[in-house]
Scaffold this motif. Structure first.
Motif, short mmCIF file in Angstrom:
data_model
loop_
_atom_site.label_atom_id
_atom_site.label_comp_id
_atom_site.label_asym_id
_atom_site.label_seq_id
_atom_site.Cartn_x
_atom_site.Cartn_y
_atom_site.Cartn_z
N GLY A 235 14.71 13.71 68.32
CA GLY A 235 15.49 14.75 67.66
C GLY A 235 14.88 16.13 67.77
O GLY A 235 15.45 17.10 67.27
N LEU A 270 17.31 12.69 59.97
CA LEU A 270 18.65 12.74 59.37
C LEU A 270 18.62 12.38 57.88
O LEU A 270 19.46 12.85 57.12
CB LEU A 270 19.60 11.81 60.12
N CYS A 271 17.65 11.57 57.48
CA CYS A 271 17.43 11.31 56.04
C CYS A 271 16.53 12.42 55.52
O CYS A 271 15.39 12.20 55.09
CB CYS A 271 16.80 9.94 55.83
N THR A 318 15.90 17.05 63.27
CA THR A 318 17.31 16.65 63.07
C THR A 318 18.21 17.12 64.22
O THR A 318 19.39 17.40 64.01
CB THR A 318 17.83 17.23 61.75
N GLN A 323 17.37 10.27 65.77
CA GLN A 323 17.52 8.86 65.45
C GLN A 323 18.35 8.69 64.18
O GLN A 323 18.25 9.48 63.24
CB GLN A 323 16.12 8.28 65.24
N ARG A 324 19.20 7.63 64.16
CA ARG A 324 20.09 7.39 63.03
C ARG A 324 19.70 6.12 62.28
O ARG A 324 19.20 5.18 62.90
CB ARG A 324 21.54 7.21 63.54
N ASP A 327 20.18 2.44 63.94
CA ASP A 327 19.73 2.30 65.33
C ASP A 327 18.77 1.12 65.45
O ASP A 327 18.08 0.75 64.48
CB ASP A 327 19.00 3.56 65.79
N THR A 342 15.14 7.26 58.28
CA THR A 342 14.44 8.05 59.30
C THR A 342 13.25 8.83 58.74
O THR A 342 12.47 9.41 59.50
CB THR A 342 15.41 9.04 59.99
#
Length: 503
Positions: A235, A270-271, A318, A323-324, A327, A342
């Motif tokens: 990311g 993302l978190c 991000t 990464q999500r 995944d 994440t």
């Protein structure tokens, strides 16, 4: 640019009071309700009486961090006598108390050119502790001070002359101190300056001839199947790196592998983290910094033990390819992991490093990581959490850490934790139940430690995990030889372990 002077250590066997310096540092402690100078100060009876009366007049208590400045003491060449408190009680060893007292004194002497330290140190360990404390307590990080602050920033104490310190001991202490300071410098460096590529460049530049360095860029990481590091780093516009350091002296019959977490900035991915929680996330590479610095110190000291270090570097951001949750990534060695959060990225990069380290079949693997906030909840800001698959190695490291001043406490890895990592979509997921978070993370890491022999019944390679989330970075008031900012822990512990393995 601010003054970048670094404190040097000098040996002496001369009478401390007779040495020309800006200050003479002595210690005082409270015993039976009375504050008295600690023996070994080197003062004449008349000078000692003068100091004693002055301490009583000032109401000195002899406690930790207490510094009393006295001037015009007859028989002392230095114009200033600085008396630092040496607590009589408390769990710390005498060597550690001396180390902290020397650090507090050195901080109080910022801007001075030279000071003599005579705190009553007697044994070799105590003399070395005073030397370490003085040099580490004086530490400042002023590289990025600009025009507005450079002129007012106080330079470090220029020279610390330590009573009873021999030339050989001074060289050894300087090697360890320089390593701790290098780790501190790396951690304190802003994340727009230190990122995986520049971190790797710094290690290459510093390594010299004794340590061989290999750097894996993203293409090489993909070729080598390091899906954990690649997933965390995908990311960011700044690609991840794996740095492998090798020190292999002739005659070494033990092999120590070190693995360090090197997240140069952790947004949470993302978190994403709350903004306030990101402010200190430049320190999330403290494990890799300490591993790199310790490896260099071990080589400089010429310890007869082979060391291979794996610095697992990535920036957790991000970007479009971030990464999500959900995944599935394939780690070094082929195991698959389902991503749940994440912001639990450190264990992913460390898993690749542990798998790589295991392939060399070392005698022991030690990993170091600012891994979990849960460890801070359990042990506070100053204590390293120690976990592992081998009780003897875990307990040895815990003992060594406490001996050198890197306060540590052993934690268990209960068997009921492992089933919480099960998932139907991959070999395992990388988080488990919220409770016992530090031990959950260690249990995940253990899955990537290889076996010491062939066959299903072979034991794992002896492995210990050091969670330094609390003590890696001090956000509060300086204390002892610990400034505000990076601590450089546990460099001294890793060096002590290498000494132990070398016999």
């Amino acid at each position: 640019m601010a003054d970048a002077r670094r404190t040097t250590l000098s040996p002496t066997d001369q009478a401390p009071a007779a040495l020309e310096a800006d200050a003479l540092v002595v210690a005082a402690t409270k015993t039976d309700g009375t504050v008295a100078l600690v023996e070994g100060h080197g003062l004449s009876d008349e000078a000692a009486d003068h100091v004693q009366q002055s301490l009583a007049a000032f109401g000195a208590e002899g406690g930790a961090e207490e510094v009393t400045r006295l001037t015009g003491i007859d028989g002392v060449s230095a114009p200033l006598v600085l008396v630092v408190g040496l607590p009589a009680k408390g769990p710390a060893t005498r060597a550690e108390k001396l180390r902290r007292a020397a650090g507090a004194a050195a901080r109080a002497l910022a801007g001075k050119d030279k000071a003599v330290f005579a705190l009553g140190q007697s044994s070799e360990d105590e003399v070395a502790a005073v030397a370490e404390g003085a040099a580490l307590g004086a530490y400042t990080f002023s590289v990025h001070h600009g025009v507005g602050k450079a002129d007012s920033a106080k330079a470090e104490l220029g020279e610390a002359v330590v009573a009873g310190l021999g030339a050989e001991a001074a060289t050894a202490a300087t090697a360890v101190v320089d390593a701790v300071r290098y780790a501190r410098d790396l951690v304190n460096t802003p994340p727009n300056v230190l990122y995986p590529e520049t971190f790797a460049d710094s290690v290459v530049e510093r390594a010299g001839d004794a340590v061989q360095v290999e750097v894996w860029d993203p293409a090489r990481l993909e070729q080598e199947g390091c899906g954990g590091i690649l997933g965390v780093g995908q990311g960011s516009a700044r690609g991840p790196r794996m740095v492998i350091m090798s020190y292999a002296p002739e005659g070494a019959d033990k092999h120590l592998a070190l693995v360090g977490k090197g997240i140069t900035f952790d947004s949470g991915g993302l978190c994403i983290k709350p903004g306030a929680s990101m402010v200190t996330m430049k320190m999330d590479m403290g494990g890799a910094a300490s591993v790199a610095a310790a490896t260099l110190a071990i080589a400089e000291l010429g310890l007869p033990v082979k060391v291979t270090a794996y610095l697992c570097m990535a920036e957790n951001m991000t970007g479009d390819l971030a990464q999500r949750p959900g995944d599935v990534v394939t780690m070094r060695g082929g195991r698959t992991v389902e991503i749940i959060n994440t912001d639990a990225e450190g264990r992913l990069v460390m898993a690749d490093g542990l798998a790589l380290a295991s392939e060399q079949s070392p005698d022991a693997i030690v990993d170091v990581a600012t891994l979990t906030g849960a460890c801070i909840i359990a042990l506070g800001d100053r204590t390293v959490g120690v976990m592992g698959n081998d009780d003897e190695l875990r307990d040895t490291i815990t003992r060594l850490a406490n001996e050198v001043g890197d306060t540590a406490w052993a934690l268990p890895m209960p068997e009921e934790i492992r089933p919480t990592l099960d998932t139907p979509v991959a070999d395992l997921k990388h988080t488990g139940e919220r409770s016992a978070g530090a031990m959950v993370a260690a249990t995940f890491l253990q899955e990537f430690v290889g076996k010491a022999g062939e066959g299903e019944d072979a034991d794992q390679i002896p492995w210990t995990h050091l969670d330094i989330a609390g003590p890696a970075f001090n956000e509060k008031t300086p204390w002892g030889y610990q400034p505000k900012g990076a601590s450089g822990q546990p460099v001294r512990t890793l060096v002590a372990l290498a000494r132990s393995m070398a016999g």
